[in-house]
Design a protein around this motif. Structure first.
Motif, PDB file in Angstrom:
ATOM      1  N   ILE A   1      -6.292  -4.975  -2.942  1.00  0.00           N
ATOM      2  CA  ILE A   1      -7.640  -5.045  -2.396  1.00  0.00           C
ATOM      3  C   ILE A   1      -8.378  -6.264  -2.940  1.00  0.00           C
ATOM      4  O   ILE A   1      -8.988  -7.044  -2.187  1.00  0.00           O
ATOM      5  N   ASP A   2      -8.304  -6.455  -4.260  1.00  0.00           N
ATOM      6  CA  ASP A   2      -8.991  -7.583  -4.889  1.00  0.00           C
ATOM      7  C   ASP A   2      -8.440  -8.920  -4.418  1.00  0.00           C
ATOM      8  O   ASP A   2      -9.174  -9.917  -4.356  1.00  0.00           O
ATOM      9  N   GLY A   3      -7.153  -8.945  -4.101  1.00  0.00           N
ATOM     10  CA  GLY A   3      -6.516 -10.189  -3.701  1.00  0.00           C
ATOM     11  C   GLY A   3      -6.677 -10.550  -2.242  1.00  0.00           C
ATOM     12  O   GLY A   3      -6.246 -11.633  -1.831  1.00  0.00           O
ATOM     13  N   LEU A   4      -7.279  -9.650  -1.450  1.00  0.00           N
ATOM     14  CA  LEU A   4      -7.436  -9.903  -0.008  1.00  0.00           C
ATOM     15  C   LEU A   4      -8.892  -9.721   0.426  1.00  0.00           C
ATOM     16  O   LEU A   4      -9.202  -8.850   1.249  1.00  0.00           O
ATOM     17  N   PRO A   5      -9.805 -10.526  -0.084  1.00  0.00           N
ATOM     18  CA  PRO A   5     -11.193 -10.421   0.374  1.00  0.00           C
ATOM     19  C   PRO A   5     -11.297 -10.732   1.860  1.00  0.00           C
ATOM     20  O   PRO A   5     -10.642 -11.635   2.371  1.00  0.00           O
ATOM     21  N   GLY A   6     -12.065  -9.940   2.561  1.00  0.00           N
ATOM     22  CA  GLY A   6     -12.228 -10.131   4.005  1.00  0.00           C
ATOM     23  C   GLY A   6     -11.202  -9.411   4.847  1.00  0.00           C
ATOM     24  O   GLY A   6     -11.315  -9.379   6.075  1.00  0.00           O
ATOM     25  N   VAL A   7     -10.191  -8.830   4.205  1.00  0.00           N
ATOM     26  CA  VAL A   7      -9.166  -8.056   4.908  1.00  0.00           C
ATOM     27  C   VAL A   7      -9.402  -6.576   4.622  1.00  0.00           C
ATOM     28  O   VAL A   7      -9.705  -6.196   3.485  1.00  0.00           O
ATOM     29  N   THR A   8      -9.289  -5.754   5.628  1.00  0.00           N
ATOM     30  CA  THR A   8      -9.416  -4.310   5.440  1.00  0.00           C
ATOM     31  C   THR A   8      -8.112  -3.773   4.869  1.00  0.00           C
ATOM     32  O   THR A   8      -7.085  -3.790   5.544  1.00  0.00           O
ATOM     33  N   VAL A   9      -8.151  -3.346   3.621  1.00  0.00           N
ATOM     34  CA  VAL A   9      -6.980  -2.741   2.984  1.00  0.00           C
ATOM     35  C   VAL A   9      -7.190  -1.237   2.970  1.00  0.00           C
ATOM     36  O   VAL A   9      -8.148  -0.737   2.390  1.00  0.00           O
ATOM     37  N   ILE A  10      -6.305  -0.531   3.642  1.00  0.00           N
ATOM     38  CA  ILE A  10      -6.398   0.925   3.751  1.00  0.00           C
ATOM     39  C   ILE A  10      -5.376   1.554   2.827  1.00  0.00           C
ATOM     40  O   ILE A  10      -4.168   1.340   2.986  1.00  0.00           O
ATOM     41  N   GLU A  11      -5.835   2.317   1.840  1.00  0.00           N
ATOM     42  CA  GLU A  11      -4.929   3.083   0.998  1.00  0.00           C
ATOM     43  C   GLU A  11      -4.632   4.399   1.718  1.00  0.00           C
ATOM     44  O   GLU A  11      -5.501   5.262   1.804  1.00  0.00           O
ATOM     45  N   PRO A  12      -3.418   4.568   2.250  1.00  0.00           N
ATOM     46  CA  PRO A  12      -3.139   5.745   3.074  1.00  0.00           C
ATOM     47  C   PRO A  12      -3.049   7.010   2.240  1.00  0.00           C
ATOM     48  O   PRO A  12      -2.734   6.976   1.050  1.00  0.00           O
ATOM     49  N   GLU A  13      -3.343   8.126   2.875  1.00  0.00           N
ATOM     50  CA  GLU A  13      -3.141   9.440   2.285  1.00  0.00           C
ATOM     51  C   GLU A  13      -2.045  10.152   3.077  1.00  0.00           C
ATOM     52  O   GLU A  13      -1.997  10.045   4.308  1.00  0.00           O
ATOM     53  N   VAL A  14      -1.179  10.835   2.389  1.00  0.00           N
ATOM     54  CA  VAL A  14      -0.032  11.482   3.044  1.00  0.00           C
ATOM     55  C   VAL A  14      -0.511  12.482   4.094  1.00  0.00           C
ATOM     56  O   VAL A  14      -1.362  13.334   3.833  1.00  0.00           O
ATOM     57  N   MET A  15       0.018  12.325   5.303  1.00  0.00           N
ATOM     58  CA  MET A  15      -0.231  13.206   6.448  1.00  0.00           C
ATOM     59  C   MET A  15      -1.676  13.180   6.936  1.00  0.00           C
ATOM     60  O   MET A  15      -2.124  14.103   7.595  1.00  0.00           O
ATOM     61  N   GLU A  16      -2.372  12.081   6.655  1.00  0.00           N
ATOM     62  CA  GLU A  16      -3.708  11.860   7.225  1.00  0.00           C
ATOM     63  C   GLU A  16      -3.629  10.669   8.165  1.00  0.00           C
ATOM     64  O   GLU A  16      -3.360   9.559   7.741  1.00  0.00           O
ATOM     65  N   ALA A  17      -3.852  10.921   9.456  1.00  0.00           N
ATOM     66  CA  ALA A  17      -3.676   9.900  10.481  1.00  0.00           C
ATOM     67  C   ALA A  17      -4.720   8.805  10.350  1.00  0.00           C
ATOM     68  O   ALA A  17      -5.900   9.063  10.082  1.00  0.00           O
TER      69      ALA A  17
END
Length: 230
Positions: A211-227
């Motif tokens: 996240i810190d290394g990609l400013p301006g990019v949406t970084v989504i931390e996925p959760e298991v079995m959450e669409a």
């Protein structure tokens, strides 16, 4: 288009007319809830495999036989399974593109290894790979297990993916900082989703460095079995 994390590097991708299970390691996956298996595989039309290691290929044959759906992936491994395990296969190779329910899937290079467990040690399972998946106005880069490689340069320029599903757990693959560097240098992602992390203590547990290394990019931390709707 919907993407659901199955833990580790497994995903359920609903795109065009396809429901693609990518690297579906479910049985024995310590972060996957066993009582959600039927939800994870329901309606699946294809299995897409990046390489042979058990933490990626683990449930492939069982799902393919149960649902009577084809396995798509590197020709050597898929053709062997078609011959010896009575499953339907779509074997292709790097640079090849196949149509999976309206999604255009191109195999690209990865830098890793690929084998199956055998009684006398590892068994060759064809080359490791990644994929560019085009559909519904998006191009998704599924890195598979890899480190940074110069091939990412032409891959980003030629395919122009806007979504990156990147291995980033370290030890066996690039880590969060290396994944962020590769994403900045070679791609123009709008969205990045990390994988191959959190599964074991040996792997990175947080995506904060990504996240810190990609400013301006949406970084989504996925959760298991959450669409995730993309």
């Amino acid at each position: 288009m919907k993407l659901t994390w199955l833990g580790h590097s497994g995903f359920r991708l609903e795109i065009e007319k396809a429901v693609i299970l990518i690297d579906p390691w479910i049985s024995g996956n310590p972060v996957f809830p066993e009582d959600r298996r039927s939800d994870a595989i329901q309606g699946a039309t294809h299995v897409l495999l990046t390489h042979g290691h058990g933490d990626h290929s683990g449930d492939t044959l069982a799902i393919a036989k149960e649902l009577k759906i084809p396995v798509a992936g590197i020709y050597d491994l898929v053709n062997s399974w078609v011959t010896h395990h009575d499953v339907e296969g779509i074997g292709f190779n790097k640079g090849g593109t196949v149509d999976l329910g309206g999604a255009r899937v191109t195999m690209v290079n990865a830098s890793h290894s690929s084998s199956l467990d055998g009684a006398d040690g590892p068994i060759y399972a064809g080359h490791e790979s990644g994929y560019m998946i085009a559909g519904e106005g998006h191009v998704i880069y599924v890195s598979g297990d890899t480190d940074i490689m110069a091939d990412m340069g032409w891959m980003g320029e030629y395919h122009r993916p806007d979504i990156g599903i990147l291995c980033a757990g370290g030890h066996f693959t690039m880590d969060m900082r290396r994944a962020a560097w590769a994403a900045r240098k070679y791609f123009d992602f709008r969205t990045v989703i990390p994988c191959h992390y959190k599964t074991f203590p040996l792997l990175e547990q947080s995506a904060q460095a990504l996240i810190d290394g990609l400013p301006g990019v949406t970084v989504i931390e996925p959760e298991v079995m959450e669409a995730i709707t993309l």
